[in-house]
Design an enzyme around this catalytic site. Structure first.
Site, mmCIF file in Angstrom:
data_model
loop_
_atom_site.group_PDB
_atom_site.id
_atom_site.type_symbol
_atom_site.label_atom_id
_atom_site.label_comp_id
_atom_site.label_asym_id
_atom_site.label_seq_id
_atom_site.Cartn_x
_atom_site.Cartn_y
_atom_site.Cartn_z
ATOM 1 N N ASN A 1 0.862 -1.178 0.000
ATOM 2 C CA ASN A 1 0.000 0.000 0.000
ATOM 3 C C ASN A 1 0.902 1.234 0.000
ATOM 4 O OD1 ASN A 1 -1.779 2.049 0.531
ATOM 5 N ND2 ASN A 1 -2.436 1.275 2.536
ATOM 6 N N LYS B 1 0.156 4.290 -0.196
ATOM 7 C CA LYS B 1 -0.453 5.449 0.472
ATOM 8 C C LYS B 1 -0.236 6.734 -0.345
ATOM 9 C CE LYS B 1 -0.203 2.990 4.817
ATOM 10 N NZ LYS B 1 -0.044 3.003 6.278
ATOM 11 N N HIS C 1 -9.489 0.948 5.266
ATOM 12 C CA HIS C 1 -8.210 1.161 5.942
ATOM 13 C C HIS C 1 -8.420 2.088 7.141
ATOM 14 C CE1 HIS C 1 -4.083 2.255 6.766
ATOM 15 N NE2 HIS C 1 -3.712 1.213 6.030
ATOM 16 N N GLU D 1 -6.750 4.429 8.213
ATOM 17 C CA GLU D 1 -6.504 5.845 7.914
ATOM 18 C C GLU D 1 -7.723 6.481 7.246
ATOM 19 O OE1 GLU D 1 -2.803 5.156 5.887
ATOM 20 O OE2 GLU D 1 -1.879 4.619 7.804
ATOM 21 N N GLU E 1 -5.025 -5.191 10.543
ATOM 22 C CA GLU E 1 -4.004 -4.178 10.795
ATOM 23 C C GLU E 1 -4.304 -3.486 12.122
ATOM 24 O OE1 GLU E 1 -2.133 -2.833 6.762
ATOM 25 O OE2 GLU E 1 -3.825 -1.556 7.226
ATOM 26 N N GLY F 1 2.813 2.031 10.846
ATOM 27 C CA GLY F 1 3.767 3.121 10.701
ATOM 28 C C GLY F 1 4.488 3.498 11.982
ATOM 29 N N SER G 1 3.808 -2.377 10.267
ATOM 30 C CA SER G 1 5.263 -2.401 10.457
ATOM 31 C C SER G 1 5.915 -3.718 10.016
ATOM 32 C CB SER G 1 5.618 -2.069 11.909
ATOM 33 O OG SER G 1 5.156 -0.768 12.240
HETATM 34 P P1 13P Z 1 3.188 0.198 7.681
HETATM 35 O O1 13P Z 1 3.712 -1.051 7.033
HETATM 36 O O2 13P Z 1 3.889 1.436 7.236
HETATM 37 O O3 13P Z 1 3.104 0.050 9.169
HETATM 38 O O4 13P Z 1 1.669 0.387 7.170
HETATM 39 C C1 13P Z 1 0.803 -0.694 7.225
HETATM 40 C C2 13P Z 1 -0.419 -0.343 6.480
HETATM 41 O O5 13P Z 1 -1.181 0.515 6.903
HETATM 42 C C3 13P Z 1 -0.678 -1.007 5.210
HETATM 43 O O6 13P Z 1 -1.954 -0.727 4.743
#
Ligand code: 13P
Length: 243
Positions: A6, A8, A91, A93, A161, A167, A205
């Site tokens: 992803n 982002k 997601h 976010e 997740e 992150g 992560s």
């Molecule tokens: P990270 O791998 O940066 O922690 O992000 C995970 C994520 O949100 C994938 O959709």
């Protein structure tokens, strides 16, 4: 196994093209199913680079509506038209930044399926929810609220997740991952038998250095990778760990 990156809200078109090209060049023979989810504005360019390769491409979000007066939104048919074969929905976010509810996510899952896209549905608890012992209940509620009751087999993948692991460099313990993935598997068997065997990805992560032990954990069918999917060597390292 299914390994998804992803990307982002990162990078330029040129950077996205270069990353996609490095993945095409570096994808080893016999790699697991691999997908990338570039920013919507980069789909056309990335799709051209991926053409003829084994790497799938998808969108990071979609509208739950088919078309019309939804300024700034992107429909599933627009994604498909750009060559996307899948879409991430729900997601954390999106849930946080845009206040998306389970009902919103359900509409997006249905829209994605109606366009023939493979849907990656994200679920996961916040730290507060985990600390108060509600992690599994929260995820069950997200699954029940955002998965339709009728859909073609094999078209939905679940990504667990934990919000606090995204992150942050913090990874859920292997026993917590196993417990949550086991819960999700049995929930699917009991409530959505059509997709009971689908991949359940872990996200949060994931790096080349921790991927192998995560992939060896019960009911982990791959990873949804954020930060480490932005560097081809790191992402290819995660793919190698799944082989
Ligand atoms: P990270 O791998 O940066 O922690 O992000 C995970 C994520 O949100 C994938 O959709």
């Amino acid at each position: 196994m299914f390994i998804a990156g992803n990307w982002k809200m990162n990078g330029t078109v040129a950077e996205a093209e270069a990353l996609a090209q490095a993945l095409v060049d570096g994808l080893p023979e016999g790699a697991p199913a691999t997908a990338v989810f570039p920013p919507a504005l980069h789909l056309g360019a990335v799709g051209k680079v991926l053409e003829g390769s084994k790497i799938f491409m998808g969108g990071q979000d979609c509208s739950g509506a088919e078309k019309g007066a939804h300024t700034g939104d992107i429909s599933v048919s627009m994604l498909a038209d750009m060559g996307a074969r899948g879409v991430i929905v729900g997601h954390s976010e999106r849930r946080t930044d845009h206040g998306e509810s389970d009902a919103d996510v359900l509409a997006k899952v249905k829209a994605g399926l109606s366009a023939g896209l493979g849907v990656v549905l994200c679920v996961g608890e916040t730290l507060e929810e985990r600390d108060s012992g509600r992690a599994e209940a929260v995820v069950r509620e997200q699954l029940g609220g955002s998965l339709p009751t009728d859909f073609p087999a094999g078209s939905v993948v679940i990504a667990y997740e934990p919000v606090w692991a995204i992150g942050t460099g913090k990874v859920a313990t292997l026993s917590d991952i196993a417990a949550m993935h086991g819960m999700i598997r049995s929930w699917l068997q009991d409530n959505r038998p059509e997709i009971a065997k689908t991949f359940i990805l872990y996200g949060g992560s994931v790096k080349a250095s921790n991927a192998a032990e995560i992939f060896a954990t019960d009911e982990v069918g791959g990873a949804l990778v954020g930060g480490a999917s932005l560097k081809s060597d790191d992402f290819l390292g995660i793919i190698a760990a799944a082989m």
